[in-house]
Design an enzyme around this catalytic site. Structure first.
Site, short mmCIF file in Angstrom:
data_model
loop_
_atom_site.label_atom_id
_atom_site.label_comp_id
_atom_site.label_asym_id
_atom_site.label_seq_id
_atom_site.Cartn_x
_atom_site.Cartn_y
_atom_site.Cartn_z
N HIS A 181 0.83 -1.21 0.00
CA HIS A 181 0.00 0.00 0.00
C HIS A 181 0.87 1.26 0.00
O HIS A 181 2.02 1.24 0.41
CB HIS A 181 -0.95 0.00 1.21
CG HIS A 181 -0.34 0.45 2.49
ND1 HIS A 181 0.50 -0.35 3.25
CD2 HIS A 181 -0.44 1.63 3.14
CE1 HIS A 181 0.88 0.32 4.32
NE2 HIS A 181 0.33 1.53 4.29
N ALA A 215 21.53 -5.93 -2.53
CA ALA A 215 21.31 -5.25 -1.24
C ALA A 215 21.08 -3.76 -1.45
O ALA A 215 21.70 -3.14 -2.30
CB ALA A 215 22.51 -5.48 -0.32
#
Length: 189
Positions: A72, A116
Protein backbone atom coordinates in the site's frame (compact mmCIF):
# COMPACT_ATOMS: atom_id res chain seq x y z
CA UNK A 1 -14.28 -20.32 44.09
CA UNK A 2 -13.15 -20.05 40.44
CA UNK A 3 -9.61 -19.50 41.59
CA UNK A 4 -9.71 -22.62 43.78
CA UNK A 5 -11.03 -24.73 40.86
CA UNK A 6 -8.28 -23.37 38.58
CA UNK A 7 -5.60 -24.25 41.17
CA UNK A 8 -7.02 -27.77 41.61
CA UNK A 9 -7.13 -28.32 37.81
CA UNK A 10 -3.55 -27.14 37.53
CA UNK A 11 -2.39 -29.43 40.36
CA UNK A 12 -4.19 -32.42 38.84
CA UNK A 13 -2.88 -31.66 35.36
CA UNK A 14 -6.38 -31.07 34.01
CA UNK A 15 -5.69 -27.56 32.74
CA UNK A 16 -5.37 -27.20 28.96
CA UNK A 17 -1.74 -26.82 27.94
CA UNK A 18 -0.84 -23.36 26.72
CA UNK A 19 -0.37 -23.08 22.97
CA UNK A 20 3.00 -21.84 21.80
CA UNK A 21 2.89 -18.19 20.75
CA UNK A 22 2.34 -17.55 17.06
CA UNK A 23 5.16 -16.03 15.08
CA UNK A 24 4.70 -12.78 13.21
CA UNK A 25 4.91 -14.76 9.94
CA UNK A 26 2.16 -17.15 11.12
CA UNK A 27 -0.09 -14.16 11.83
CA UNK A 28 0.62 -12.69 8.38
CA UNK A 29 -0.25 -16.04 6.77
CA UNK A 30 -3.47 -16.27 8.80
CA UNK A 31 -4.36 -12.82 7.46
CA UNK A 32 -3.82 -13.83 3.83
CA UNK A 33 -0.12 -13.64 2.99
CA UNK A 34 0.69 -16.42 0.50
CA UNK A 35 4.07 -18.09 0.99
CA UNK A 36 5.54 -21.04 -0.89
CA UNK A 37 7.82 -23.81 0.34
CA UNK A 38 11.35 -23.12 1.63
CA UNK A 39 10.62 -19.47 2.42
CA UNK A 40 13.43 -17.94 4.48
CA UNK A 41 12.84 -14.56 6.11
CA UNK A 42 15.83 -13.25 8.06
CA UNK A 43 15.55 -10.85 11.03
CA UNK A 44 13.93 -7.41 10.92
CA UNK A 45 12.03 -7.92 7.65
CA UNK A 46 8.79 -6.00 7.31
CA UNK A 47 5.97 -7.43 5.25
CA UNK A 48 3.04 -5.02 4.92
CA UNK A 49 0.83 -6.18 7.79
CA UNK A 50 -2.14 -3.98 6.94
CA UNK A 51 -2.43 -5.40 3.39
CA UNK A 52 -0.58 -8.72 3.57
CA UNK A 53 -3.27 -10.56 1.58
CA UNK A 54 -2.07 -8.59 -1.47
CA UNK A 55 1.37 -10.25 -1.26
CA UNK A 56 2.32 -13.59 -2.77
CA UNK A 57 5.78 -15.15 -2.32
CA UNK A 58 6.84 -18.26 -4.25
CA UNK A 59 9.01 -21.28 -3.44
CA UNK A 60 12.69 -21.07 -2.45
CA UNK A 61 12.65 -17.36 -1.63
CA UNK A 62 15.09 -15.72 0.79
CA UNK A 63 14.56 -12.25 2.22
CA UNK A 64 17.85 -11.03 3.72
CA UNK A 65 17.70 -8.90 6.90
CA UNK A 66 15.61 -5.71 6.90
CA UNK A 67 13.81 -6.28 3.58
CA UNK A 68 10.54 -4.34 3.35
CA UNK A 69 7.64 -5.42 1.15
CA UNK A 70 4.85 -2.86 0.77
CA UNK A 71 1.43 -3.42 -0.80
CA UNK A 72 0.00 0.00 0.00
CA UNK A 73 0.89 3.64 -0.55
CA UNK A 74 -0.63 5.90 2.09
CA UNK A 75 0.66 9.13 0.51
CA UNK A 76 -2.81 9.72 -0.98
CA UNK A 77 -4.62 9.35 2.36
CA UNK A 78 -3.96 12.91 3.53
CA UNK A 79 -5.16 14.49 0.30
CA UNK A 80 -7.81 12.09 -1.02
CA UNK A 81 -8.79 10.24 2.16
CA UNK A 82 -7.95 6.95 0.40
CA UNK A 83 -4.86 4.73 0.42
CA UNK A 84 -3.67 3.19 -2.85
CA UNK A 85 -3.28 -0.62 -2.68
CA UNK A 86 -1.56 -2.86 -5.24
CA UNK A 87 -0.63 -6.55 -5.37
CA UNK A 88 2.98 -7.73 -5.01
CA UNK A 89 4.16 -11.05 -6.38
CA UNK A 90 7.59 -12.63 -5.92
CA UNK A 91 8.30 -15.72 -8.03
CA UNK A 92 10.28 -18.88 -7.29
CA UNK A 93 14.03 -19.07 -6.58
CA UNK A 94 14.46 -15.43 -5.62
CA UNK A 95 17.05 -13.86 -3.33
CA UNK A 96 16.30 -10.34 -2.08
CA UNK A 97 19.34 -8.59 -0.58
CA UNK A 98 19.60 -6.78 2.76
CA UNK A 99 17.62 -3.55 3.23
CA UNK A 100 15.82 -3.80 -0.11
CA UNK A 101 12.42 -2.12 -0.40
CA UNK A 102 9.83 -3.67 -2.71
CA UNK A 103 7.11 -1.18 -3.60
CA UNK A 104 3.39 -1.84 -4.25
CA UNK A 105 2.47 -3.27 -7.64
CA UNK A 106 5.83 -4.94 -8.28
CA UNK A 107 6.12 -8.44 -9.74
CA UNK A 108 9.45 -10.24 -9.52
CA UNK A 109 9.91 -13.20 -11.85
CA UNK A 110 11.56 -16.56 -11.19
CA UNK A 111 15.32 -17.07 -10.72
CA UNK A 112 16.14 -13.51 -9.67
CA UNK A 113 18.74 -11.87 -7.45
CA UNK A 114 17.96 -8.38 -6.13
CA UNK A 115 21.06 -6.66 -4.77
CA UNK A 116 21.31 -5.25 -1.24
CA UNK A 117 19.90 -1.77 -0.67
CA UNK A 118 17.77 -1.80 -3.80
CA UNK A 119 14.48 0.03 -4.15
CA UNK A 120 12.28 -2.00 -6.49
CA UNK A 121 9.73 0.34 -8.07
CA UNK A 122 9.03 -1.60 -11.28
CA UNK A 123 8.51 -5.26 -12.09
CA UNK A 124 11.54 -7.48 -12.70
CA UNK A 125 11.53 -10.26 -15.32
CA UNK A 126 12.81 -13.81 -14.72
CA UNK A 127 16.45 -14.94 -14.87
CA UNK A 128 18.13 -11.63 -14.07
CA UNK A 129 20.12 -9.69 -11.49
CA UNK A 130 18.82 -6.23 -10.53
CA UNK A 131 20.25 -3.71 -8.08
CA UNK A 132 20.25 -0.02 -7.20
CA UNK A 133 17.93 2.82 -6.28
CA UNK A 134 15.81 2.54 -8.28
CA UNK A 135 16.66 -1.09 -9.08
CA UNK A 136 18.01 -1.56 -12.60
CA UNK A 137 19.09 -4.47 -14.76
CA UNK A 138 22.66 -5.56 -14.01
CA UNK A 139 22.99 -8.77 -16.03
CA UNK A 140 21.36 -12.09 -16.82
CA UNK A 141 21.47 -14.61 -13.98
CA UNK A 142 23.47 -17.11 -16.10
CA UNK A 143 26.12 -14.46 -16.81
CA UNK A 144 26.38 -13.58 -13.13
CA UNK A 145 26.67 -17.22 -12.07
CA UNK A 146 29.27 -17.97 -14.78
CA UNK A 147 31.44 -15.03 -13.67
CA UNK A 148 31.09 -16.10 -10.06
CA UNK A 149 32.10 -19.70 -10.89
CA UNK A 150 35.15 -18.40 -12.80
CA UNK A 151 36.33 -16.68 -9.62
CA UNK A 152 35.99 -19.82 -7.50
CA UNK A 153 39.03 -22.03 -6.91
CA UNK A 154 40.20 -24.53 -4.35
CA UNK A 155 41.98 -21.65 -2.59
CA UNK A 156 38.89 -19.50 -1.98
CA UNK A 157 36.06 -22.03 -1.54
CA UNK A 158 35.37 -23.25 1.98
CA UNK A 159 33.13 -25.91 3.50
CA UNK A 160 30.64 -25.55 6.38
CA UNK A 161 33.38 -25.84 9.00
CA UNK A 162 34.27 -22.25 8.10
CA UNK A 163 31.15 -20.82 9.77
CA UNK A 164 30.29 -19.58 13.25
CA UNK A 165 27.59 -22.26 13.58
CA UNK A 166 30.38 -24.84 13.22
CA UNK A 167 32.83 -23.01 15.54
CA UNK A 168 35.29 -21.74 12.94
CA UNK A 169 38.80 -21.54 14.34
CA UNK A 170 40.95 -18.42 14.40
CA UNK A 171 43.33 -20.11 11.94
CA UNK A 172 40.46 -20.76 9.50
CA UNK A 173 39.24 -17.15 9.84
CA UNK A 174 42.71 -16.00 8.79
CA UNK A 175 42.61 -18.40 5.78
CA UNK A 176 39.34 -16.83 4.67
CA UNK A 177 40.65 -13.27 5.13
CA UNK A 178 43.72 -14.13 3.05
CA UNK A 179 41.54 -15.71 0.34
CA UNK A 180 39.52 -12.50 0.08
CA UNK A 181 42.74 -10.44 -0.14
CA UNK A 182 44.20 -12.71 -2.84
CA UNK A 183 41.09 -13.48 -4.93
CA UNK A 184 38.69 -10.61 -4.19
CA UNK A 185 36.15 -12.92 -2.55
CA UNK A 186 35.76 -16.13 -0.60
CA UNK A 187 32.90 -18.61 -0.95
CA UNK A 188 31.56 -20.62 1.96
CA UNK A 189 29.00 -23.43 1.86
Amino acid sequence: MKRVKKIIKKLLGLQKPALPPKSHLDILIENGLKVGQNFNMLPECIIDFSHCWHIEIGNNVTLAPRVHILAHDASTKLFLDYTKVKNVKIGNNVFVGTSTIIMPGVEIGDNVIVGAGSVVTKSIPSNVVYAGNPAKFICNLDTFLSKTKENMSSDNVFDESFTLRNAISLEDKVKMIDAVKNYGAAYVK
